[in-house]
Design a protein around this motif. Sequence first.
Motif, short mmCIF file in Angstrom:
data_model
loop_
_atom_site.label_atom_id
_atom_site.label_comp_id
_atom_site.label_asym_id
_atom_site.label_seq_id
_atom_site.Cartn_x
_atom_site.Cartn_y
_atom_site.Cartn_z
N ARG A 9 0.81 -1.21 0.00
CA ARG A 9 0.00 0.00 0.00
C ARG A 9 0.85 1.26 0.00
O ARG A 9 1.89 1.33 0.64
N ASP A 10 0.38 2.24 -0.74
CA ASP A 10 1.04 3.54 -0.81
C ASP A 10 1.00 4.20 0.56
O ASP A 10 -0.03 4.17 1.24
N ILE A 189 -9.97 6.04 -12.39
CA ILE A 189 -8.66 5.41 -12.17
C ILE A 189 -7.54 6.40 -12.50
O ILE A 189 -6.59 6.57 -11.71
N ALA A 190 -7.66 7.06 -13.65
CA ALA A 190 -6.61 7.99 -14.07
C ALA A 190 -6.48 9.16 -13.10
O ALA A 190 -5.36 9.59 -12.79
N TYR A 192 -7.20 9.33 -9.81
CA TYR A 192 -6.56 8.94 -8.55
C TYR A 192 -5.06 8.70 -8.75
O TYR A 192 -4.24 9.09 -7.91
N ARG A 193 -4.71 8.06 -9.83
CA ARG A 193 -3.28 7.82 -10.08
C ARG A 193 -2.53 9.13 -10.27
O ARG A 193 -1.42 9.30 -9.76
N LEU A 194 -3.13 10.05 -11.00
CA LEU A 194 -2.50 11.34 -11.23
C LEU A 194 -2.33 12.11 -9.93
O LEU A 194 -1.27 12.71 -9.68
N ALA A 196 -2.21 10.84 -6.83
CA ALA A 196 -1.28 10.15 -5.93
C ALA A 196 0.17 10.39 -6.31
O ALA A 196 1.05 10.33 -5.45
N ALA A 197 0.42 10.67 -7.58
CA ALA A 197 1.78 10.97 -8.01
C ALA A 197 2.23 12.35 -7.55
O ALA A 197 3.43 12.66 -7.58
N LEU A 227 -7.25 0.36 -8.47
CA LEU A 227 -6.53 1.28 -7.58
C LEU A 227 -6.02 0.57 -6.33
O LEU A 227 -4.89 0.79 -5.89
N ASP A 230 -3.05 -1.26 -7.06
CA ASP A 230 -1.93 -0.32 -7.20
C ASP A 230 -1.35 0.05 -5.84
O ASP A 230 -0.29 0.68 -5.76
N LEU A 232 -3.25 1.97 -3.77
CA LEU A 232 -3.87 3.25 -3.46
C LEU A 232 -5.17 3.04 -2.69
O LEU A 232 -5.86 2.05 -2.88
#
Length: 364
Positions: A9-10, A189-190, A192-194, A196-197, A227, A230, A232
């Motif tokens: 987990r992140d 999805i995109a 949350y990923r963006l 989190a980065a 996610l 991933d 997240l």
Amino acid sequence: MTTPHLVTRDKTRRIMVGRVAVGGGAPLAVQSMTNTDTRDVAATLAQINRLAQAGCHIVRCAAPDMTAALAFGPICAASPLPVIADIHFDGRLAVAAVENGAAGLRINPGNIGDQRAVDRVVDAAKAHGVSIRVGANGGSLPKDLLQKHGGPTPAALVEAVLGHVAMLEARGFEAIKVSLKSSNVLDTIAAYRLFAAQSDRPLHLGVTEAGGLLAGAVKSAVGMGALLLDGLGDTLRVSLTADPAREVEAAWHMLAACGLGRRGVEIISCPTCGRTEIDLFSLLAAAEEALAGVSEPLRVAIMGCVVNGPGEAAHADVGIAGGRGVGVIFAKGRVLKKVAEADLLAEFIKAVAVAQAEYRQNNS
């Protein structure tokens, strides 16, 4: 035998929502939202208690007007779960909910009012030690961001959230978690990923307006499952047009499938085929209803024939394998007894009760 994939987990910041830790490696928290009229305190508390029994950790209630905001007083006083106030447009409702015991606020970028309104909300949250979830939905972004990005894109969602988080940070407020929801799974999805980065703020996962029980659960599982795998996510809600308790049930199934948590019974059942000679559909439905209140994380199997019986389901704590008018009860691949089809459910429930007792003894 394959080695199970373990999700790393992140690492996000930790905040508290009432007594529930969120982020910073804390266990994933399952959320839901009441669909009662918040002004009806008795009905709202009854639903909150049902959600708690289903395994919910945090509950959200709407505060559409001042009467509802003031109802947080008796609701929060009696609730077994931390209660979050869902606020739109009027910062005064947020202040009233916080002053009446809300453990957190959910606000939307761009619709809470002017800077003075935001200041009043932040001051109240600070004074009462409550958290704020900054939530952006694809359907309610500010017009300037929609024009800039050409619609409710993942980048627009992220910019909306980052802007509002910055407003809170500028006022010295840190107890923040965020959500970036769209009814479009791939955009969710995109986004949350963006985000989190770019940030280590804890994340509340969700696919907004996902739909009814089946379609909504599938969309949520695809979006949040990706996610979660991933690494997240710190809290999650499966948003369904259904009984809120089914949201909690779906969330636990999702976490179990991702190897991130188990609660209650996991049922393994075969899809049926021409070999099936018992009424497996009715048997499964009856078993699901009978086991709904079991909280121990047991794995049980309802199998339609001996081919998919004790062998393929050998890992099940308890199982049924059907035949022509009969079936066998087995545990961890070992056949316990052969019984008539009419008695299968009753004998199965007895075997589950034994497994429950063994689990409690081994984990006391």
